[in-house]
Design a protein around this motif. Structure first.
Motif, PDB file in Angstrom:
ATOM      1  N   ASP A   1      -3.448  16.153 -16.540  1.00  0.00           N
ATOM      2  CA  ASP A   1      -3.554  17.293 -15.833  1.00  0.00           C
ATOM      3  C   ASP A   1      -4.503  17.310 -15.155  1.00  0.00           C
ATOM      4  O   ASP A   1      -5.349  18.367 -15.091  1.00  0.00           O
ATOM      5  N   ASP A   2      -4.927  16.376 -14.287  1.00  0.00           N
ATOM      6  CA  ASP A   2      -6.090  16.461 -13.278  1.00  0.00           C
ATOM      7  C   ASP A   2      -5.913  17.441 -12.046  1.00  0.00           C
ATOM      8  O   ASP A   2      -4.853  17.135 -11.564  1.00  0.00           O
ATOM      9  N   PRO A   3      -6.626  18.408 -12.104  1.00  0.00           N
ATOM     10  CA  PRO A   3      -6.387  19.370 -10.927  1.00  0.00           C
ATOM     11  C   PRO A   3      -6.338  18.793  -9.615  1.00  0.00           C
ATOM     12  O   PRO A   3      -5.563  19.375  -8.528  1.00  0.00           O
ATOM     13  N   ASP A   4      -7.173  17.618  -9.612  1.00  0.00           N
ATOM     14  CA  ASP A   4      -7.213  16.996  -8.151  1.00  0.00           C
ATOM     15  C   ASP A   4      -5.800  16.243  -7.667  1.00  0.00           C
ATOM     16  O   ASP A   4      -5.673  16.073  -6.642  1.00  0.00           O
ATOM     17  N   LEU A   5      -5.213  16.177  -8.731  1.00  0.00           N
ATOM     18  CA  LEU A   5      -4.009  15.402  -8.672  1.00  0.00           C
ATOM     19  C   LEU A   5      -2.713  16.174  -8.571  1.00  0.00           C
ATOM     20  O   LEU A   5      -1.328  15.747  -8.441  1.00  0.00           O
ATOM     21  N   ASP A   6      -2.813  17.641  -8.746  1.00  0.00           N
ATOM     22  CA  ASP A   6      -1.644  18.419  -8.891  1.00  0.00           C
ATOM     23  C   ASP A   6      -0.634  18.387  -7.449  1.00  0.00           C
ATOM     24  O   ASP A   6      -1.355  18.549  -6.484  1.00  0.00           O
ATOM     25  N   GLY A   7       0.448  18.273  -7.729  1.00  0.00           N
ATOM     26  CA  GLY A   7       1.419  18.207  -6.402  1.00  0.00           C
ATOM     27  C   GLY A   7       1.238  16.681  -5.669  1.00  0.00           C
ATOM     28  O   GLY A   7       1.926  16.790  -4.554  1.00  0.00           O
TER      29      GLY A   7
ATOM     30  N   CYS B   1       0.887  -1.132   0.065  1.00  0.00           N
ATOM     31  CA  CYS B   1       0.180   0.081  -0.051  1.00  0.00           C
ATOM     32  C   CYS B   1       1.001   1.279   0.075  1.00  0.00           C
ATOM     33  O   CYS B   1       1.800   1.331   0.398  1.00  0.00           O
ATOM     34  N   TYR B   2       0.448   2.510  -0.750  1.00  0.00           N
ATOM     35  CA  TYR B   2       1.052   3.776  -0.486  1.00  0.00           C
ATOM     36  C   TYR B   2      -0.047   4.533  -0.011  1.00  0.00           C
ATOM     37  O   TYR B   2      -1.161   4.238  -0.207  1.00  0.00           O
ATOM     38  N   GLU B   3       0.422   5.523   0.437  1.00  0.00           N
ATOM     39  CA  GLU B   3      -0.575   6.861   0.960  1.00  0.00           C
ATOM     40  C   GLU B   3       0.057   7.964  -0.183  1.00  0.00           C
ATOM     41  O   GLU B   3       1.033   8.370   0.125  1.00  0.00           O
ATOM     42  N   CYS B   4      -0.851   8.262  -0.761  1.00  0.00           N
ATOM     43  CA  CYS B   4      -0.787   9.501  -1.721  1.00  0.00           C
ATOM     44  C   CYS B   4      -1.491  10.505  -1.197  1.00  0.00           C
ATOM     45  O   CYS B   4      -2.577  10.609  -0.868  1.00  0.00           O
ATOM     46  N   SER B   5      -0.720  11.742  -1.118  1.00  0.00           N
ATOM     47  CA  SER B   5      -1.444  12.909  -0.602  1.00  0.00           C
ATOM     48  C   SER B   5      -1.236  14.301  -1.341  1.00  0.00           C
ATOM     49  O   SER B   5      -0.091  14.371  -1.937  1.00  0.00           O
ATOM     50  N   THR B   6      -1.990  15.211  -1.417  1.00  0.00           N
ATOM     51  CA  THR B   6      -1.892  16.505  -2.023  1.00  0.00           C
ATOM     52  C   THR B   6      -1.907  17.344  -0.747  1.00  0.00           C
ATOM     53  O   THR B   6      -2.222  17.191   0.323  1.00  0.00           O
ATOM     54  N   ALA B   7      -2.148  18.759  -0.884  1.00  0.00           N
ATOM     55  CA  ALA B   7      -2.280  19.758   0.059  1.00  0.00           C
ATOM     56  C   ALA B   7      -3.568  19.643   0.724  1.00  0.00           C
ATOM     57  O   ALA B   7      -3.711  19.941   1.933  1.00  0.00           O
TER      58      ALA B   7
END
Length: 92
Positions: free
Chosen positions: A80-86, A33-39
């Motif tokens: 370029d999904d804005p929900d996945l930026d950064g 498993c991975y934890e992927c996070s944005t701001a």
């Protein structure tokens, strides 16, 4: 006295080695498993039975890609999904 300390040290070391198992070293089922996070949010991405599970939702894996390749694609955000930026992912 010196032999006694060496004996106790040896016994302690043997006890520690015996008490550890492979699952202790490699982690448990979260090792896939991975934890992927944005701001603003965080999601869990896991692999179970050849399929991906993203925050509880199962996603088929018809191309049989590895979890690492799937994570790389999420981080690259090719659409370029804005929900996945950064977004950044770390192994749990």
């Amino acid at each position: 006295m010196k032999k006694g300390i060496c004996f106790l040290t040896l016994m302690l070391t043997m006890t520690l080695i015996e008490s550890c198992s492979k699952s202790d070293v490699n982690g448990d089922s979260d090792s896939n498993c991975y934890e992927c996070s944005t701001a603003t949010e965080s999601i869990d991405v896991c692999e179970e039975g050849g399929k991906f599970v993203v925050d509880g939702e199962t996603i088929d894996n018809p191309n049989d890609v590895s979890l690492q390749d799937f994570i790389r694609a999420i981080e690259l955000n090719p659409n370029d999904d804005p929900d996945l930026d950064g977004i950044r992912c770390n192994r749990k």
